[in-house]
Design an enzyme around this catalytic site. Structure first.
Site, mmCIF file in Angstrom:
data_model
loop_
_atom_site.group_PDB
_atom_site.id
_atom_site.type_symbol
_atom_site.label_atom_id
_atom_site.label_comp_id
_atom_site.label_asym_id
_atom_site.label_seq_id
_atom_site.Cartn_x
_atom_site.Cartn_y
_atom_site.Cartn_z
ATOM 1 N N LYS A 1 -1.065 25.042 30.114
ATOM 2 C CA LYS A 1 0.583 25.755 29.652
ATOM 3 C C LYS A 1 0.299 27.376 29.481
ATOM 4 O O LYS A 1 1.062 28.217 30.173
ATOM 5 C CB LYS A 1 0.841 24.989 28.632
ATOM 6 C CG LYS A 1 0.716 23.435 28.414
ATOM 7 C CD LYS A 1 1.709 22.722 29.638
ATOM 8 C CE LYS A 1 1.247 21.292 29.913
ATOM 9 N NZ LYS A 1 1.293 20.363 28.579
ATOM 10 N N ASP B 1 -1.401 19.236 17.664
ATOM 11 C CA ASP B 1 -1.503 19.394 19.237
ATOM 12 C C ASP B 1 -0.632 20.851 19.538
ATOM 13 O O ASP B 1 0.978 20.642 19.478
ATOM 14 C CB ASP B 1 -0.704 18.333 19.854
ATOM 15 C CG ASP B 1 -0.774 18.455 21.377
ATOM 16 O OD1 ASP B 1 -1.311 19.292 21.997
ATOM 17 O OD2 ASP B 1 -0.468 17.360 22.184
ATOM 18 N N TRP C 1 5.537 13.681 23.492
ATOM 19 C CA TRP C 1 3.838 13.915 23.054
ATOM 20 C C TRP C 1 3.675 13.330 22.006
ATOM 21 O O TRP C 1 2.410 12.801 21.891
ATOM 22 C CB TRP C 1 3.661 15.452 23.350
ATOM 23 C CG TRP C 1 3.657 15.825 24.640
ATOM 24 C CD1 TRP C 1 4.210 16.829 25.066
ATOM 25 C CD2 TRP C 1 2.821 15.519 25.645
ATOM 26 N NE1 TRP C 1 4.217 16.887 26.595
ATOM 27 C CE2 TRP C 1 3.265 16.106 26.946
ATOM 28 C CE3 TRP C 1 1.671 14.370 25.894
ATOM 29 C CZ2 TRP C 1 2.529 16.116 28.152
ATOM 30 C CZ3 TRP C 1 1.187 14.324 27.270
ATOM 31 C CH2 TRP C 1 1.684 15.163 28.303
HETATM 32 C C1 LIG Z 1 0.537 19.091 28.615
HETATM 33 C C2 LIG Z 1 0.406 18.490 27.251
HETATM 34 C C3 LIG Z 1 -0.225 17.588 26.935
HETATM 35 C C4 LIG Z 1 -1.089 16.860 27.937
HETATM 36 O O1 LIG Z 1 -2.195 17.375 28.714
HETATM 37 P P1 LIG Z 1 -3.018 16.711 29.804
HETATM 38 O O2 LIG Z 1 -3.959 17.796 30.088
HETATM 39 O O3 LIG Z 1 -2.067 16.224 30.916
HETATM 40 O O4 LIG Z 1 -3.708 15.559 29.096
HETATM 41 C C5 LIG Z 1 -0.399 17.024 25.510
HETATM 42 N N1 LIG Z 1 0.182 17.687 24.622
HETATM 43 C C6 LIG Z 1 1.154 18.444 24.923
HETATM 44 C C7 LIG Z 1 2.199 19.075 23.843
HETATM 45 C C8 LIG Z 1 1.437 19.067 26.042
HETATM 46 O O5 LIG Z 1 2.323 19.921 26.600
#
Ligand SMILES: *Cc1c(COP(=O)(O)O)cnc(C)c1O
Length: 371
Positions: A202, A178, A102
């Site tokens: 998530k 993030d 990521w």
């Molecule tokens: C799933 C995830 C993303 C991306 O999410 P999208 O909704 O597909 O854009 C970004 N960062 C992390 C840490 C993630 O687990």
């Protein structure tokens, strides 16, 4: 009601059963309104009440200070990889600590809008540890340092957020996190954070909703090319309703916030209760993996994620058998991400401890039949 299977998907992922039941009961007629939440105007009194409660509950559960705005946006974590530099970088230097897939993605995307710089990288370790903070090479003039506080694919989590002042960062450098895959699984030290973002799918709700928590003084610096729908200033001024927000996602996330606030555990309440449960779930799963010679997890113990647990079978030719047996026992979506291989158990807030116990029992059983 029969037991639903345990869903270990990395995302979109398991939601509390109670939340799904409430949503089902409300589906055709939300609280006597005669409408499904999906059919409501985002400007009507009904939806405004849903939105306001969701915002209030999220602020309470994450202890978000009053000088931080909570924005409900769209585009997911990947869109924020562009939206953050568009809003915060002023086109200048921005730093990244690479800890897995990521942060690699975030770094590449930011390079389109800002002077992206790698302050440290764990790539040489195969992304099995977080580079020592003392070794980070921070730019003198970076607008922010971006980290991924939980790398969903690699299974790496910061147990403590970096204190940029203590690391000698310039006063103008803000910490951006993030936290997509562990938001609301543990508390956040806001004194160290300028901006946090998270896709909802998530740990909070359906995909399509992104949560952004940003300190107010960082709002209003967007580049001219920043799309209006992604301009934090416009979004904030319009209470996240500059464009139509993801109403269904906000509603479900709101039910999840309410669920978190009501959780209890050994005298703890709300997020603290959920965090205690998460620690226990992760500890027993890692203890089992570490104690077995048939399974392994390669991440340095102090960097292991409480949410995403990648692991490998000693005999990888048995991967397909393992997954088929798991599915037959109601243990779903354990296949690892293609970039890492092996297996991955995502054990988010909504994964009951019973689900982790059932997984461990199966790991044990499979190991015996493989001897
Ligand atoms: C799933 C995830 C993303 C991306 O999410 P999208 O909704 O597909 O854009 C970004 N960062 C992390 C840490 C993630 O687990």
């Amino acid at each position: 009601m029969t037991q639903r299977p345990f869903n270990f998907s990395a995302g979109p992922a398991v939601l509390p059963e109670e939340v799904l039941q409430t949503a089902a009961a409300d589906m055709l007629n939300w609280q006597g309104s005669g409408m499904s939440v999906m059919e409501m105007s985002h400007r009507g009194a009904e939806f405004i009440s849903i939105y306001e409660k969701a915002e209030r509950d999220l602020r309470a559960l994450l202890a978000v200070p009053a000088n931080y705005q909570i924005l409900f946006m769209q585009g997911g974590g990947i869109a924020e990889n562009a939206i953050v530099p568009l809003n915060l970088s002023r086109g200048g230097a921005v730093d990244f600590v690479l800890t897995g897939s990521w942060t690699e993605k975030s770094y590449k995307e930011a390079g389109k809008y800002a002077k992206a710089h790698i302050a440290a990288s764990g790539k040489d370790s195969g992304y099995t540890q977080i580079p020592a903070m003392a070794s980070w090479q921070l730019s003198k003039d970076a607008a922010y340092l971006h980290i991924c506080s939980n790398e969903t694919i690699d299974g790496i989590e910061y147990q403590e957020l970096p204190d940029l002042k203590a690391l000698g960062a310039s006063a103008q450098t803000e910490l951006v996190i993030d936290c997509s895959s562990h938001i609301a699984s543990r508390s956040i030290d806001w004194s160290r954070v300028g901006l946090a973002f998270a896709g909802a799918q998530k740990n909070l709700g359906p995909s399509g909703l992104t949560i952004v928590v940003v300190r107010e003084d960082l709002i209003g610096r967007a580049l001219d090319i920043c799309p209006s729908a992604f301009n934090y200033e416009l979004v904030a001024k319009n209470q996240s309703m500059y464009n139509t927000p993801p109403t269904w996602g906000i509603y479900i996330a709101g039910l999840v916030f309410d669920w978190i606030l009501r959780q209890q555990e050994g005298g703890l309440q709300g997020l603290a209760a959920v965090e205690a449960r998460n620690m226990r779930k992760a500890a027993k799963l890692y203890a089992y993996l570490d104690g077995s010679s048939f399974y392994s997890n390669k991440v340095a113990p102090q960097a292991r994620s409480r949410m995403n647990v990648p692991f490998f079978l000693a005999d990888e030719s048995r991967n397909a058998d393992f997954l088929a047996g798991a599915k037959a026992r109601g243990l779903l979506q354990l296949k690892g991400h293609k970039s890492v291989g092996g297996m991955r158990a995502s054990i988010y807030n909504a994964m009951p401890e019973q689900g982790v116990d059932a997984l461990i029992a199966y790991l044990q059983e499979f190991e015996k039949t493989s001897a």
